[in-house]
Design a protein around this motif. Sequence first.
Motif: not given
Length: 234
Positions: A129, A160, A189, A191-192, A194, A219-221, A223, A227, A230
């Motif tokens: 990750r 985005t 985190e 699924d995210d 910072i 910020s990243l999410t 997928r 990452f 968004s």
Amino acid sequence: MKTTEEWSRFGGALIVLLALGGALAVFAPRFLGAAAGPEAEIITALKETEVEGLSLPVPGSDVPLKSRRHRFARITVAVAPDGERAEAFATLDFDGTLGRTEVGTDGVERVPFVRRDGDWVPERTAAPRLLAVVTALESRRRALQAADADALARLAAPGTPGVGGPEWEELRQMRARGYRAEAWYVRLERDDAIVTEHWRLQGALPSRPVDTRGERQLSLTLRGDEFLFSPGLM
């Protein structure tokens, strides 16, 4: 006095004992790990990286992500029913570099493991990750360096908006452009992610030279396995 035959038998016995000792040195950790179960083997494998250090190849970068120090804690392991795959969940405290960029992180790491040749090993890397976040950050840095709007758009999560506005227009018009990330501090985190980025931009506009530093939050999410940024890229 021992006879020649007695010395020969003694030497043979000594060779056998030495051979057994060497075999135990090689195989005992595996036998002990197997006796303790896959959970203990996987936890041991992660903790061993703290001594050996991490050097993770980053796609598109000439240099790897390298740890100065890192620590896995609160490790739990879930083994698949077939007994050949597992996932380790842990917190990761990481301090290292990507070339001249300082990289620090803390948060949640999720590490898939597989059995290979009787040992439990990370399927890809011990910090997938973190590596995925740094890969996205470095891809964004290169796209900003090149003022490549299409490359930036590929790093954005669905919905985005693309880049635009005065800051982008100034970047696009700049000659001898250099966008450097001096530091990335990452909070991982579930699924995210910072990220606090400390950046430096150098170059020349038609009206003036540019050499500015700043700080921004990104910020990243998650997928799939990557990452994406968004709600924004800048």
